[in-house]
Design a protein around this motif. Structure first.
Motif, PDB file in Angstrom:
ATOM      1  N   ARG A 213      -2.795  -7.066   9.557  1.00 31.00           N
ATOM      2  CA  ARG A 213      -2.760  -6.097   8.557  1.00 31.00           C
ATOM      3  C   ARG A 213      -2.239  -4.760   9.039  1.00 31.00           C
ATOM      4  N   LYS A 214      -1.565  -4.098   8.519  1.00 28.24           N
ATOM      5  CA  LYS A 214      -1.178  -2.641   8.882  1.00 28.24           C
ATOM      6  C   LYS A 214      -2.111  -1.625   8.253  1.00 28.24           C
ATOM      7  N   THR A 215      -2.406  -0.482   9.037  1.00 26.57           N
ATOM      8  CA  THR A 215      -3.607   0.559   8.593  1.00 26.57           C
ATOM      9  C   THR A 215      -2.728   1.261   7.299  1.00 26.57           C
TER      10      THR A 215
ATOM     11  N   ALA B 111       5.594   2.174   2.064  1.00 31.64           N
ATOM     12  CA  ALA B 111       5.433   3.024   1.152  1.00 31.64           C
ATOM     13  C   ALA B 111       5.354   2.467  -0.504  1.00 31.64           C
ATOM     14  N   GLY B 112       4.062   2.740  -1.072  1.00 28.25           N
ATOM     15  CA  GLY B 112       4.087   1.981  -2.382  1.00 28.25           C
ATOM     16  C   GLY B 112       3.307   0.865  -2.465  1.00 28.25           C
ATOM     17  N   ALA B 113       3.180   0.119  -1.352  1.00 27.03           N
ATOM     18  CA  ALA B 113       2.318  -0.914  -1.271  1.00 27.03           C
ATOM     19  C   ALA B 113       0.932  -1.029  -1.178  1.00 27.03           C
ATOM     20  N   GLU B 114       0.221  -1.842  -1.897  1.00 27.93           N
ATOM     21  CA  GLU B 114      -1.244  -1.946  -1.756  1.00 27.93           C
ATOM     22  C   GLU B 114      -1.718  -2.499  -0.199  1.00 27.93           C
ATOM     23  N   ALA B 115      -0.920  -3.554   0.339  1.00 30.90           N
ATOM     24  CA  ALA B 115      -1.259  -3.955   1.719  1.00 30.90           C
ATOM     25  C   ALA B 115       0.102  -4.316   2.195  1.00 30.90           C
TER      26      ALA B 115
ATOM     27  N   TYR C  42       2.171  -6.754  -0.436  1.00 26.90           N
ATOM     28  CA  TYR C  42       1.590  -6.826  -1.517  1.00 26.90           C
ATOM     29  C   TYR C  42       1.489  -5.605  -2.405  1.00 26.90           C
ATOM     30  N   PHE C  43       2.283  -5.699  -3.748  1.00 30.70           N
ATOM     31  CA  PHE C  43       2.386  -4.409  -4.269  1.00 30.70           C
ATOM     32  C   PHE C  43       1.121  -4.381  -5.432  1.00 30.70           C
TER      33      PHE C  43
ATOM     34  N   GLU D  38       1.546 -15.515  -1.950  1.00 36.29           N
ATOM     35  CA  GLU D  38       2.756 -15.378  -1.501  1.00 36.29           C
ATOM     36  C   GLU D  38       3.181 -14.694  -0.362  1.00 36.29           C
ATOM     37  N   THR D  39       2.371 -13.549  -0.170  1.00 36.00           N
ATOM     38  CA  THR D  39       2.386 -12.519   0.871  1.00 36.00           C
ATOM     39  C   THR D  39       2.201 -13.204   2.147  1.00 36.00           C
TER      40      THR D  39
END
Length: 479
Positions: free
Chosen positions: A202-204, A210-214, A235-236, A178-179
């Motif tokens: 993808r962000k570093t 804040a709170g995301a895995e990616a 993606y959380f 989904e992401t």
């Protein structure tokens, strides 16, 4: 003629002051006006019409992939916002608080939503029971408030309009898919509606939500070579589900936590369009989002039959489903040209006595200024083809800029030169160490934009520390 061009003269040249040029366009094209509360904008009808066209296209794309629109409250209790921990810490400096209800002090202060992950989790904790209800694919169109220190129209205001998608899934694999799907949706929208190419990546860890895995992002290059983040997808995992006790009975009848995503794009995209395509005469709008795609005007309207001929062209273009306006005012042609140039109308159609004699009309393009004498029987075909040509030309110009102004770099000095002197992006290898990321901000004035999904081998070592590097990354000066 000086009077006719007064609106254009009111625009600061982008070569003299790019930031003021941008603000001038926002005001002179009647997109926004400042309100009596600092940092809050009045979005005027023409500006809101651009946003409505963006909303219509994006909302259709979301619905095609099964998403449903919902509406969450504007306010949330402080205890709810704090429940996960990392999210509130990330947004704490920007949260606006409500402490009074009428004349009574509230027992618990309420946050004006800066984002809605907590509200969705609180809702899901009450309604989710079984895996049979998954996935839940929700989207919300709303405004949010973030108390920014410095503001600029559309780019950064204390209240802004956006959509925020929030979904929960049975498995991590489904949530990750989904992401990625929504990131591609944003990239497709930028290409097909905004004529704007982007870099997907993808962000570093430092730059992720804040709170995301990616966190995944699309990054666009503006005319001045700066980067504008134009959409993000997060993606959380099950972190928020655990914090807010969102559970469901799984296929094996055990209690499980769903995997969550969120993704958003905002009215900042209007800023992106202006900074990507516009010029010293005002807005240049891609046809897909232009409130007026074609303007029709009579030339020498006082001559017999001219107004009626222009009205006939207007009706024919309306019947094509094109957003068209007829200007039958007594303003001079020069004033009208300046007005519709300022507002970025893609095509201008004119007809006068000589055109009527030759059974033709004139069509002028906003993007290139080219003019075409078109036989009246070819009107519909030519309007349709020219609108597509305008889009393609805008996209190709932006794509060429992006292709030629991303520089492969091996040293810190080369990265600095790419951003500060060549006014573009730098791409290099990176060791993955946040210290090197911070050091480049200090030494070269750049921030990490993303680690592209399409990775390249640009060398073997990090340009900052000299250690082995396995990831390629894009650096730039960001808005």
């Amino acid at each position: 003629m000086a009077k006719d061009k007064k609106q254009v003269k009111a625009i600061t040249s982008m070569e003299d002051d790019f930031a003021q040029w941008y603000t001038d366009i926002c005001l002179k094209a009647e997109l926004v006006e400042y309100s009596s509360v600092k940092g809050f904008l009045i979005v005027r009808p023409y500006g809101y019409a651009i946003w409505e066209n963006m909303v219509s296209i994006l909302d259709g794309m979301f619905k095609k992939t099964g998403h449903e629109n919902v509406a969450m409250p504007m306010l949330m209790p402080e205890s709810l916002l704090k429940k996960e921990g990392e999210l509130v810490n990330g947004f704490a400096p920007e949260v606006a608080w409500v402490t009074m209800g009428g004349s009574d002090e509230l027992e618990e202060r309420l946050a004006v939503r800066p984002t809605s992950e907590t509200l969705f989790c609180d809702h899901w904790a009450h309604v989710l029971q079984s895996y049979k209800q998954l996935p839940m694919l929700y989207n919300q169109w709303c405004s949010v408030v973030r108390w920014e220190k410095t503001t600029r129209p559309f780019l950064r205001s204390r209240e802004f309009w956006w959509q925020e998608g929030h979904t929960i899934h049975e498995t991590a694999e489904e949530a990750i898919a989904e992401t990625e799907q929504q990131l591609n949706c944003y990239a497709d929208f930028c290409r097909d509606a905004l004529a704007m190419p982007v870099i997907k990546g993808r962000k570093t860890e430092k730059e992720k939500f804040a709170g995301a895995e990616a966190t995944y992002t699309i990054e666009a290059m503006m005319e001045d070579g700066k980067a504008l983040q134009s959409g993000t997808s997060h993606y959380f995992g099950d972190k928020f589900s655990r914090a807010y006790d969102v559970t469901f009975a799984g296929r094996d009848n055990t209690l499980q936590y769903p995997h969550q995503t969120s993704w958003g794009a905002s009215s900042r995209l209007i800023c992106a369009v202006i900074l990507t395509h516009s010029d010293n005469n005002g807005l240049v709008l891609p046809p897909a989002i232009a409130p007026i795609q074609v303007v029709v005007m009579p030339v020498a309207a006082h001559k017999p039959g001219v107004t009626e001929a222009a009205e006939g062209l207007l009706k024919r273009i309306q019947d094509m489903g094109i957003r068209v306006k007829g200007d039958f005012t007594d303003n001079s042609p020069g004033w009208k040209y300046a007005e519709y140039e300022m507002k970025g109308v893609p095509l201008r159609v004119e007809i006068g006595p000589r055109d009527m004699e030759k059974n033709q009309c004139l069509i002028a393009r906003r993007d290139t200024g080219e003019k075409y004498f078109v036989p009246l029987e070819e009107l519909e075909t030519k309007v349709q083809s020219l609108l597509q040509e305008v889009h393609d030309n805008l996209y190709n110009a932006a794509a060429e800029r992006l292709a030629t102004r991303v520089y492969a770099c091996q040293t810190v000095d080369e990265i600095r030169e790419a951003a500060q002197e060549k006014h573009g992006f730098a791409k290099s290898m990176w060791c993955g160490d946040q210290e090197c990321e911070l050091k480049l901000k200090e030494l070269a004035g750049v921030s990490s934009r993303c680690m592209p999904l399409e990775q390249e081998k640009l060398g073997d070592v990090c340009p900052v520390c000299g250690k082995p590097a396995m990831k390629s990354i894009v650096w730039g000066i960001a808005y």
